[in-house]
Design an enzyme around this catalytic site. Structure first.
Site, PDB file in Angstrom:
ATOM      1  N   LEU A 170       0.789  -1.188   0.079  1.00  0.00           N
ATOM      2  CA  LEU A 170      -0.142  -0.107   0.027  1.00  0.00           C
ATOM      3  C   LEU A 170       0.877   1.040   0.032  1.00  0.00           C
ATOM      4  CD1 LEU A 170      -2.692  -1.112   2.534  1.00  0.00           C
ATOM      5  CD2 LEU A 170      -2.882  -0.816   0.339  1.00  0.00           C
ATOM      6  N   ASP A 171       0.521   2.181  -0.640  1.00  0.00           N
ATOM      7  CA  ASP A 171       1.336   3.410  -0.642  1.00  0.00           C
ATOM      8  C   ASP A 171       1.288   3.946   0.827  1.00  0.00           C
ATOM      9  OD1 ASP A 171       1.438   3.487  -3.406  1.00  0.00           O
ATOM     10  OD2 ASP A 171      -0.218   4.807  -3.771  1.00  0.00           O
ATOM     11  N   LYS A 172       2.424   5.043   1.007  1.00  0.00           N
ATOM     12  CA  LYS A 172       2.681   5.487   2.391  1.00  0.00           C
ATOM     13  C   LYS A 172       1.238   6.125   2.893  1.00  0.00           C
ATOM     14  CE  LYS A 172       5.165   9.151   4.835  1.00  0.00           C
ATOM     15  NZ  LYS A 172       6.356  10.173   4.728  1.00  0.00           N
ATOM     16  N   ARG A 191      -5.437   5.565  -7.902  1.00  0.00           N
ATOM     17  CA  ARG A 191      -5.393   7.139  -8.016  1.00  0.00           C
ATOM     18  C   ARG A 191      -4.869   7.501  -9.521  1.00  0.00           C
ATOM     19  NH1 ARG A 191      -0.063   7.403  -4.212  1.00  0.00           N
ATOM     20  NH2 ARG A 191      -0.428   9.704  -4.562  1.00  0.00           N
TER      21      ARG A 191
END
Length: 349
Positions: free
Chosen positions: A166-168, A281
């Site tokens: 998962l992205d930060k 996104r």
């Protein structure tokens, strides 16, 4: 023991290669002292350049930092500046300190929000702001470090058993393996799309963007390849595979709610068909509805949330060992819940 357990045999080399990592515990972090008498060939050289003969495996920048931090001496006197010169016959000594990279795979005590665990795997609810893997700028304090501090078994596994990211600044559920065969099993299940990953996202219509959904409950299949943005290498973008490099990407986006309060906002339920970098996104931006708070992809700011409004809400799969159908749901984090409350948007139950 069952082949998926902690003492199972290693997986095939191809799996190790695919995960692009050594076992997380193979790290050397101790300090080391090295000394060398300066010969005639080094007379008059800068200290930082002379140090390269003592520690050629380190970058000159790192050695310069060791000098500035007081770890280098000539004849027992601490060297003040990297530009200082050495003389033949002097004894140059350096106390080598571990680099940030060398400490990247060390265990750290961390409060992990573990929502499920058995002898084969665990599911963790990652908070926004937590980096998954060590990398430049984040060599410590990552989920990987927390897993190493949680149980010793993770030090024996590629990427500490982490099989997806998962992205930060994306919150939510991740599954982590506890043996190499389980790593292989979960990687294969994700590749076969046998792992259900569902996200909630808050988006805001960009100027002049159309409404791609017919109404609440309408599901839109977004099929648009994703590759590196040629104008900004830090971003991804929808690309034409006939002319640009990239990978196919599919996301199902269902409209769960829409409001015109302070502009057009939409609550989206997203199911990943593939798992490309920044996929949701990028696809949201492609539709003209970038995620709220997503500065990289042009998302609108919102006072309640200072990150992209994306949450890995549900995770489900058939357990590789027990064959039980399992599903977990992570509660909405406070910032996203506040944003939705203010817009009178809520997930379907």
């Amino acid at each position: 023991m069952n082949k998926y357990g902690p003492e199972a045999e290693p997986v095939e080399p191809a799996i190790e290669s695919a995960l692009e990592d050594v076992s997380a515990g193979e790290v050397e972090s101790a300090t080391e002292e090295r000394s060398l008498e300066m010969g005639a060939a080094l007379h008059g050289q800068r200290v930082d350049k002379a140090l390269l003969t003592l520690a050629p495996e380190f970058s000159r920048n790192h050695l310069q930092q060791l000098i500035k931090d007081g770890w280098v001496s000539l004849d027992g006197v601490v060297v003040a500046k990297p530009a200082n010169k050495v003389s033949a016959g002097q004894l140059l000594t350096v106390q080598l300190q571990p680099t940030a990279q060398s400490q990247a795979f060390l265990p750290e005590t961390m409060a992990l929000d573990i929502v499920y665990e058995d002898e084969y795997l665990l599911v963790v609810n990652k908070p926004a702001g937590l980096v998954v893997h060590p990398a430049a700028g984040n060599w410590s304090g990552t989920l990987l470090n927390g897993l190493l501090g949680y149980k010793e078994v993770f030090a024996t596994l590629p990427r500490a058993g982490i099989v997806h990211r998962l992205d930060k600044d994306t919150s939510g559920l991740m599954v982590v393996a506890k043996s190499k065969p389980m790593v292989a099993a979960l990687v294969d299940m994700i590749a076969r799309r046998d792992v259900s990953r569902q996200y909630l996202a808050l988006a805001k219509r960009a100027p002049n963007a159309r409404m791609p959904w017919q109404g609440e409950g309408d599901a839109l299949e977004v099929d648009a390849a994703v590759g590196r943005d040629t104008s900004n290498r830090l971003r991804m973008a929808v690309v034409d595979l006939n002319t640009q490099s990239g990978r196919t990407a599919q996301t199902q986006m269902t409209l769960w709610g829409v409001t015109r309060q302070e502009g057009d906002y939409a609550l989206l339920h997203c199911r990943l068909r593939t798992g490309r970098t920044h996929q949701i996104r990028v696809h949201a931006k492609h539709l003209g509805w970038p995620l709220v708070g997503d500065a990289i992809y042009g998302g609108a700011a919102h006072p309640a949330i200072a990150r992209q409004a994306l949450h890995a809400w549900r995770l489900g799969f058939v357990h590789p060992v027990t064959q039980e159908a399992m599903q977990w749901q992570a509660p909405l984090p406070q910032d996203l819940q506040q944003a939705l409350d203010g817009l009178d948007l809520q997930p379907w139950q």
